[in-house]
Design a protein around this motif. Structure first.
Motif, mmCIF file in Angstrom:
data_model
loop_
_atom_site.group_PDB
_atom_site.id
_atom_site.type_symbol
_atom_site.label_atom_id
_atom_site.label_comp_id
_atom_site.label_asym_id
_atom_site.label_seq_id
_atom_site.Cartn_x
_atom_site.Cartn_y
_atom_site.Cartn_z
ATOM 1 N N SER A 169 0.917 -1.279 0.192
ATOM 2 C CA SER A 169 -0.128 0.089 0.014
ATOM 3 C C SER A 169 0.820 1.118 -0.147
ATOM 4 O O SER A 169 0.538 2.181 -0.752
ATOM 5 C CB SER A 169 -0.860 0.017 1.017
ATOM 6 N N ASP A 170 1.878 1.269 0.831
ATOM 7 C CA ASP A 170 2.849 2.478 0.692
ATOM 8 C C ASP A 170 3.455 2.585 -0.542
ATOM 9 O O ASP A 170 3.470 3.892 -0.980
ATOM 10 C CB ASP A 170 4.056 2.176 1.790
ATOM 11 N N VAL A 171 3.772 1.606 -1.329
ATOM 12 C CA VAL A 171 4.238 1.641 -2.666
ATOM 13 C C VAL A 171 3.255 2.303 -3.843
ATOM 14 O O VAL A 171 3.605 3.319 -4.634
ATOM 15 C CB VAL A 171 5.069 0.543 -3.095
ATOM 16 N N VAL A 172 2.246 1.803 -3.569
ATOM 17 C CA VAL A 172 1.020 2.111 -4.476
ATOM 18 C C VAL A 172 0.779 3.659 -4.199
ATOM 19 O O VAL A 172 0.772 4.362 -5.198
ATOM 20 C CB VAL A 172 -0.313 1.368 -4.336
ATOM 21 N N GLY A 173 0.584 4.012 -3.168
ATOM 22 C CA GLY A 173 0.271 5.431 -2.814
ATOM 23 C C GLY A 173 1.543 6.178 -3.149
ATOM 24 O O GLY A 173 1.343 7.375 -3.498
ATOM 25 N N GLY A 174 2.683 5.826 -2.896
ATOM 26 C CA GLY A 174 3.931 6.476 -3.150
ATOM 27 C C GLY A 174 3.920 6.641 -4.497
ATOM 28 O O GLY A 174 4.464 7.572 -4.978
ATOM 29 N N SER A 175 3.786 5.666 -5.397
ATOM 30 C CA SER A 175 4.044 5.921 -6.851
ATOM 31 C C SER A 175 3.179 6.868 -7.462
ATOM 32 O O SER A 175 3.492 7.590 -8.051
ATOM 33 C CB SER A 175 3.157 4.447 -7.449
ATOM 34 N N ILE A 176 1.765 7.084 -6.797
ATOM 35 C CA ILE A 176 0.922 8.079 -7.249
ATOM 36 C C ILE A 176 1.550 9.603 -6.960
ATOM 37 O O ILE A 176 1.369 10.674 -7.559
ATOM 38 C CB ILE A 176 -0.508 7.874 -6.672
ATOM 39 N N ALA A 177 2.040 9.550 -5.352
ATOM 40 C CA ALA A 177 2.585 10.440 -5.048
ATOM 41 C C ALA A 177 3.848 11.041 -5.931
ATOM 42 O O ALA A 177 3.983 12.159 -6.370
ATOM 43 C CB ALA A 177 3.149 10.548 -3.590
ATOM 44 N N ARG A 178 4.823 10.049 -6.461
ATOM 45 C CA ARG A 178 5.826 10.289 -7.072
ATOM 46 C C ARG A 178 5.404 10.722 -8.712
ATOM 47 O O ARG A 178 6.253 11.757 -9.019
ATOM 48 C CB ARG A 178 6.684 9.055 -7.142
ATOM 49 N N MET A 179 4.281 10.587 -9.109
ATOM 50 C CA MET A 179 3.983 10.754 -10.205
ATOM 51 C C MET A 179 3.503 12.480 -10.444
ATOM 52 O O MET A 179 3.825 13.246 -11.040
ATOM 53 C CB MET A 179 2.762 10.242 -11.005
ATOM 54 N N PHE A 180 3.189 12.655 -9.132
ATOM 55 C CA PHE A 180 2.298 13.962 -8.912
ATOM 56 C C PHE A 180 3.577 15.006 -8.756
ATOM 57 O O PHE A 180 3.750 16.009 -9.261
ATOM 58 C CB PHE A 180 1.518 14.144 -7.806
ATOM 59 N N LEU A 181 4.472 14.785 -7.854
ATOM 60 C CA LEU A 181 5.770 15.451 -7.652
ATOM 61 C C LEU A 181 6.503 15.338 -8.745
ATOM 62 O O LEU A 181 7.097 16.672 -9.113
ATOM 63 C CB LEU A 181 6.511 14.875 -6.436
ATOM 64 N N GLN A 182 6.907 14.515 -9.713
ATOM 65 C CA GLN A 182 7.658 14.754 -10.811
ATOM 66 C C GLN A 182 7.071 15.542 -11.777
ATOM 67 O O GLN A 182 7.615 16.475 -12.445
ATOM 68 C CB GLN A 182 7.902 13.081 -11.378
ATOM 69 N N GLN A 183 5.697 15.396 -11.981
ATOM 70 C CA GLN A 183 5.025 16.060 -13.135
ATOM 71 C C GLN A 183 4.861 17.493 -12.702
ATOM 72 O O GLN A 183 5.008 18.495 -13.641
ATOM 73 C CB GLN A 183 3.745 15.602 -13.370
ATOM 74 N N THR A 184 4.755 17.828 -11.376
ATOM 75 C CA THR A 184 4.606 19.093 -10.992
ATOM 76 C C THR A 184 5.969 19.842 -10.713
ATOM 77 O O THR A 184 6.053 21.193 -10.926
ATOM 78 C CB THR A 184 3.594 19.183 -9.541
ATOM 79 N N PHE A 185 6.906 19.055 -10.306
ATOM 80 C CA PHE A 185 8.069 19.970 -9.682
ATOM 81 C C PHE A 185 9.352 19.252 -10.282
ATOM 82 O O PHE A 185 10.417 19.921 -10.128
ATOM 83 C CB PHE A 185 8.364 19.915 -8.127
ATOM 84 N N GLY A 186 9.116 18.136 -10.921
ATOM 85 C CA GLY A 186 10.508 17.623 -11.269
ATOM 86 C C GLY A 186 11.154 16.753 -10.206
ATOM 87 O O GLY A 186 12.513 16.505 -10.345
ATOM 88 N N THR A 187 10.403 16.612 -9.064
ATOM 89 C CA THR A 187 11.102 15.822 -7.990
ATOM 90 C C THR A 187 11.148 14.565 -7.995
ATOM 91 O O THR A 187 10.243 13.697 -8.614
ATOM 92 C CB THR A 187 9.933 16.021 -6.460
ATOM 93 N N VAL A 188 12.389 13.850 -7.887
ATOM 94 C CA VAL A 188 12.738 12.426 -7.758
ATOM 95 C C VAL A 188 13.278 12.064 -6.367
ATOM 96 O O VAL A 188 13.936 12.720 -5.995
ATOM 97 C CB VAL A 188 13.499 12.110 -9.105
ATOM 98 N N LEU A 189 12.870 10.710 -6.109
ATOM 99 C CA LEU A 189 13.538 10.083 -5.069
ATOM 100 C C LEU A 189 14.457 8.792 -5.330
ATOM 101 O O LEU A 189 14.037 8.131 -6.288
ATOM 102 C CB LEU A 189 12.256 9.559 -4.207
ATOM 103 N N LEU A 190 15.520 8.703 -4.569
ATOM 104 C CA LEU A 190 16.287 7.450 -5.054
ATOM 105 C C LEU A 190 16.788 7.146 -3.539
ATOM 106 O O LEU A 190 16.782 7.841 -2.672
ATOM 107 C CB LEU A 190 17.976 8.131 -5.571
ATOM 108 N N SER A 191 17.144 5.694 -3.416
ATOM 109 C CA SER A 191 17.757 5.227 -2.412
ATOM 110 C C SER A 191 18.853 4.101 -2.652
ATOM 111 O O SER A 191 19.125 3.779 -3.849
ATOM 112 C CB SER A 191 16.706 4.635 -1.406
ATOM 113 N N SER A 192 19.870 4.103 -1.587
ATOM 114 C CA SER A 192 20.913 3.158 -1.774
ATOM 115 C C SER A 192 21.423 2.654 -0.641
ATOM 116 O O SER A 192 21.568 3.514 0.607
ATOM 117 C CB SER A 192 22.101 4.108 -2.450
ATOM 118 N N ILE A 193 21.787 1.401 -0.451
ATOM 119 C CA ILE A 193 22.243 0.550 0.896
ATOM 120 C C ILE A 193 23.520 1.188 0.933
ATOM 121 O O ILE A 193 24.229 1.158 0.116
ATOM 122 C CB ILE A 193 22.145 -0.673 0.729
#
Ligand SMILES: Cc1cc2nc3c(=O)[nH]c(=O)nc-3n(C[C@H](O)[C@H](O)[C@H](O)COP(=O)(O)O)c2cc1C
Ligand SMILES: C=C(O[C@@H]1CC(C(=O)O)=C[C@@H](OP(=O)(O)O)[C@H]1O)C(=O)O
Length: 422
Positions: A169-193
């Motif tokens: 559920s976090d990832v489904v909701g997060g995916s929609i938030a990421r599309m909004f953020l990317q399309q609106t502000f160009g915001t992108v998230l990354l992670s690394s161990i």
């Protein structure tokens, strides 16, 4: 009530590790955002069990089906009765079969978006030793507290609702938030161990991003450069910007699993191209909210922002980030000051405990508190939870950021007042 994010953009989930499905409802996404099922699927593929050989051996396909909240611009599909398209839904009830079709792509309508992922690779018999008042307790997992909190009415299969599985559920909701953020502000998230047990990476994702910003004298990083970093992270054997470290760490995970034990991990997570001035300053500050969202994830034991605990040893003149008219020169503060975004990348580092379910003998109890020598009989577990955690950390930040962006909009008076007629 447990809702991720909110009150402007929020995600509700339901489902247990060995239940039929994990269901998600996403509230508050504005109308008009284009959502494609395959883009959400790509994020879920990074989370799914069985996707990385250094994770749990449970192999779920985790294909998502969208059930509501999307408007098909393909009017034939919208108005026709035919069941077609890639996500067909078939349900059999009382001997009869019912068919419908999920949305492959569409514009959000502003109404709740519902999604479903079925669980099809369960081995619930592995959890026999945990059933009832004489059932055993795994040290470090939720068995004891969940049993007593529910007065025994608990789903013991695979950690039930306390399993990492529910972060679908976090990832489904997060995916929609990421599309909004990317399309609106160009915001992108990354992670690394950046750490597995005692092994530390030589390259830090946050440092790599800071070096890129310094080179180009700007607070934004272009989409191609970010995509190249994501490709590097994906190409490593476990998701890390430092491929040499990743190979060494994977070897250690393999050996530790063979010995019946598990390992902890450190994961960096960054948001790039973040708009400034999002978030509230005090009790609901964006720092509190993001640290809460990350700190509340399964198995998280620590959460640091910016330079984190390293600042304790510094003097102020070393620690302050110099400011020029174009912005901050460095990012010790991790993109948040006074609970609000500064426009610098958000930088967090999360520490995960070693997986609690292991194959070593341990002292424990039964649910009714008789002391036992505990030995796990069966089960499929992650030997190091950091391997599959990154996309969920990214998702949780995205949900909080989107909520903060919509909250900012709600607080702006005088701009574009609602109007219906000329
Ligand atoms: C990516 C990920 C995978 C996990 N996989 C397992 C697992 O296979 N076995 C296990 O015992 N715990 C696993 N966990 C941790 C448990 O879900 C978690 O320890 C449990 O819910 C208790 O919560 P707490 O550790 O936050 O107190 C995983 C956690 C994450 C983040
Ligand atoms: C199923 C998932 O991961 C599970 C997370 C998990 C835990 O205790 O958190 C324990 C294991 O559960 P099970 O025995 O039920 O398979 C993992 O496989 C998933 O991430 O989808």
């Amino acid at each position: 009530m447990e809702i991720l994010g909110g009150p402007y953009f929020g995600v509700a989930g339901a489902g247990e590790s060995h239940g039929p499905a994990v269901t998600t409802i996403v509230f508050g996404c504005p109308a008009g955002l284009m959502i494609r099922r395959d883009q959400v699927q790509a994020f879920l593929d990074r989370r799914r069990p069985g996707g990385n050989k250094y994770g749990t051996p449970r192999n779920e396909k985790d294909k998502v089906v969208f059930l509501s909240g999307l408007y098909q611009t393909d009017h034939e599909a919208l108005l026709g009765d035919a069941t077609r398209g890639e996500s067909k839904i078939t349900v059999e009830v009382e001997g009869a079969s019912f068919e419908s079709q999920g949305y492959e792509a569409g514009y959000t309508t502003g109404e709740p978006i519902a999604a479903m992922v079925l669980s099809t690779s369960k081995k619930s018999g592995d959890y026999t030793q945990f059933i009832g008042p004489k059932g055993q307790v795994r040290p470090g997992h939720t068995d004891l507290v969940k049993y007593h909190k529910s007065r025994g009415f608990v789903d013991v299969r695979g950690g039930g609702r306390s399993s990492y599985r529910v972060t679908i559920s976090d990832v489904v909701g997060g995916s929609i938030a990421r599309m909004f953020l990317q399309q609106t502000f160009g915001t992108v998230l990354l992670s690394s161990i950046d750490q597995v047990g005692p092994l530390r990476a030589n390259v830090s994702l946050a440092d790599r991003c800071q070096a890129l910003l310094a080179q180009q004298d700007s607070v934004t990083i272009d989409a191609d450069t970010i995509a190249a970093m994501q490709r590097d992270i994906d190409a490593a054997v476990i998701p890390s910007i430092d491929s040499g470290f990743a190979s060494e760490a994977a070897e250690l995970i393999k050996e530790t699993r063979k010995s019946g034990d598990s390992l902890g991990a450190g994961v960096e997570v960054v948001a790039l191209n973040v708009p400034p001035l999002l978030g509230d300053p005090l009790y609901q500050s964006l720092k509190v909210r993001i640290m809460g969202a990350l700190g509340g994830l399964n198995a998280v034991q620590s959460c640091e922002v910016g330079a984190g605990a390293a600042v304790i040893e510094r003097v102020g003149s070393e620690n302050n980030d110099p400011i020029r008219s174009g912005g901050y020169v460095s990012n010790t503060h991790g993109g948040l000051i006074g609970g609000m975004t500064t426009g610098m990348p958000l930088v967090f580092r999360v520490g995960f405990k070693p997986t609690s379910t292991i194959n070593k003998p341990q002292q424990s109890v039964t649910k009714d508190l008789s002391e036992i020598d505990f030995q796990l009989e069966k089960g499929r577990h992650d030997p190091c939870v950091g391997v599959r955690a990154g996309v969920t950390l990214e998702s949780r930040i995205a949900i909080e950021l989107m909520n903060a962006a919509l909250s900012q909009k709600a607080q702006s008076v005088g701009e574009g007042l609602p109007r219906l007629f000329r």
